[in-house]
Design an enzyme around this catalytic site. Structure first.
Site, PDB file in Angstrom:
ATOM      1  N   ARG A 102     -30.625  33.647 -13.037  1.00  0.00           N
ATOM      2  CA  ARG A 102     -30.573  32.895 -14.296  1.00  0.00           C
ATOM      3  C   ARG A 102     -29.253  33.118 -15.032  1.00  0.00           C
ATOM      4  NH1 ARG A 102     -36.884  33.288 -16.315  1.00  0.00           N
ATOM      5  NH2 ARG A 102     -37.473  31.358 -15.271  1.00  0.00           N
TER       6      ARG A 102
ATOM      7  N   LYS B  69     -54.749  28.588  -9.775  1.00  0.00           N
ATOM      8  CA  LYS B  69     -55.734  27.752 -10.470  1.00  0.00           C
ATOM      9  C   LYS B  69     -55.394  26.269 -10.459  1.00  0.00           C
ATOM     10  CE  LYS B  69     -56.818  31.227 -13.940  1.00  0.00           C
ATOM     11  NZ  LYS B  69     -56.636  31.442 -15.372  1.00  0.00           N
TER      12      LYS B  69
ATOM     13  N   GLY C  61     -42.540  26.784 -15.781  1.00  0.00           N
ATOM     14  CA  GLY C  61     -43.325  25.978 -16.721  1.00  0.00           C
ATOM     15  C   GLY C  61     -42.649  24.651 -17.027  1.00  0.00           C
TER      16      GLY C  61
ATOM     17  N   GLY D 203     -42.079  30.662 -10.111  1.00  0.00           N
ATOM     18  CA  GLY D 203     -41.597  31.974  -9.691  1.00  0.00           C
ATOM     19  C   GLY D 203     -42.014  32.377  -8.285  1.00  0.00           C
TER      20      GLY D 203
END
Ligand code: AMP
Length: 391
Positions: A37, A198, A371, A348
């Site tokens: 990053r 999920k 996200g 990730g």
């Protein structure tokens, strides 16, 4: 993106430019474990320095819960940045107040100042107007290059952009280009691979991809809920019973686009040392749980991947943290790397699987935002991008 100002549209010479970067890197015992990053922000930082700006960098790191906490200090990041660029790098132990103001005022063109973690203030995540005003008061211009935080409307990603002339940085531009094009303008067939724990996190993504993609390959824990919706006994597998009906609806309207595993690797415990067995998909024996996709599924999914024009992958195919149950995820990583398609990986765990396989240079684009990339796949406008000045 084309309607948003880019850093190249700003006249930055002699100006103080406040840049929101995503320096939320993994740090253990003061050591940076992965600096992707930081290196991803260098094109914007170097461009600004080369064009005569004084560069003020701000970011969050971890979850300090609105309190100063040395464990989440950006000081090690500033020290590391100093080894990556030729300009002097200074550090301010606060992102607002007198310390930040004095450091920003003293900063000269060609120098860099890293501000301390914005999340040392609870006001950051509340998009507090005073916090935004304090940050804006440090500079003349604002650049957002923090794609990984662009799905959040915080003081440093949103409020400040309401107060200063603003633009997107190069990393932001690159992320939006690849992810935006994949959704709006994919080379077909467009194959999405979704995994992870999920379904509930990814219902919006599946709904949007059912409209856009040609095939959606589902693995990981999220496949279990679909398999239960089809009537299979899942025993101790991770299943989200509260979204079983949603899973049924998604299957009904998928018109064959959703592909589920055809075989499964099961374990007799959620444990790295669990006994394992590979079976065709069916009822899971009592006391067992699904922990990976099997080799037949790798083959079936592999055919779709080999034939794809565009691939988007988010989420592991199994509990890849346990080597015994990592084969499915790593096999899919190889299939994606071997394909000629435009390949985009976000999230990730899938990024870590591709890096661990040493295959990252075979991927067209590895997203720095989990996200944020999911929200783009869901078709949601990112607030941190929407608020930037238009051309
Ligand atoms: P997510 O954050 O939703 O992308 O989920 C990532 C996590 O899903 C990883 O930590 C995996 O271990 C976990 N996962 C993948 N497959 C399974 C599975 N079959 N059962 C339980 N957890 C899983």
């Amino acid at each position: 993106m084309s309607d948003k100002k880019m850093v190249t549209d700003l006249d930055v010479a002699g100006k103080k430019v406040l840049v929101r970067v995503d320096f939320n890197v993994p740090i253990k015992e003061g050591k940076i474990k992965d600096d992707t990053r930081i290196t991803s922000a260098l094109p914007t930082i170097n461009y600004l320095l080369d064009h005569g700006a004084a560069v003020i960098l701000m970011s969050h790191l971890g979850r300090p819960k609105g309190q100063p906490n040395p464990e989440f200090s950006l000081k090690p990041v500033a020290d590391h940045l100093a080894t990556l660029i030729s300009a002097p790098v200074k550090f301010a132990e606060d992102c607002r107040g007198e310390i930040a103001k004095a450091a920003a005022e003293a900063l000269k063109p060609g120098e860099v100042l890293v501000l301390e973690n914005t999340r040392f203030y609870a006001e950051e995540e509340k998009n507090d107007p005073q916090m935004a005003a304090d940050l804006a008061s440090l500079a003349d211009l604002y650049v957002n290059d923090a794609f990984g935080s662009a799905h959040r409307a915080h003081a440093s990603t949103y409020g400040v952009a309401e107060l200063l002339p603003s633009a997107a940085g190069f990393l932001m531009e690159k992320e939006i280009k690849y992810l935006g094009d994949a959704i709006a303008n994919p080379q077909r067939p467009f194959v999405a691979i979704l995994g992870g724990a999920k379904i509930s996190d990814k219902i919006g993504v599946i709904n949007n991809l059912l409209k856009k993609a040609d095939k959606i390959l589902i693995g990981g824990g999220m496949a279990n809920t679909f398999l239960k919706a089809l009537g299979y006994e899942m025993a101790d597998s991770l299943v989200e019973n509260e979204v079983l009906d949603t899973a049924k609806e998604l299957l009904e309207k998928s018109e064959g686009k959703l592909l589920l595993p055809v075989d499964m690797v099961i374990g007799d415990a959620f444990d790295a040392e669990a006994k394992m067995e590979t079976l065709p998909v069916g009822d899971v024996p009592a006391g067992w749980r699904i922990l990976d996709i099997g080799p037949k599924t790798v083959e079936t999914f592999g055919k779709e991947i080999a034939n794809a024009g565009t691939i988007v992958w988010n989420g592991p195919m199994g509990v890849f943290e346990f080597p015994r149950f990592a084969a499915g995820t790593f096999a899919i990583a190889h299939k994606v790397a071997e394909s000629k398609a435009v390949s985009i990986i976000g999230g990730g765990d899938s990024v870590s699987a591709i890096n661990q396989s040493g295959l990252s240079d075979k991927i067209t684009h590895i997203s720095t935002g989990g996200g944020a990339s999911l929200e783009m796949l869901e078709g949601i406008e990112l607030p941190g991008l929407a608020i930037l000045s238009n051309k």
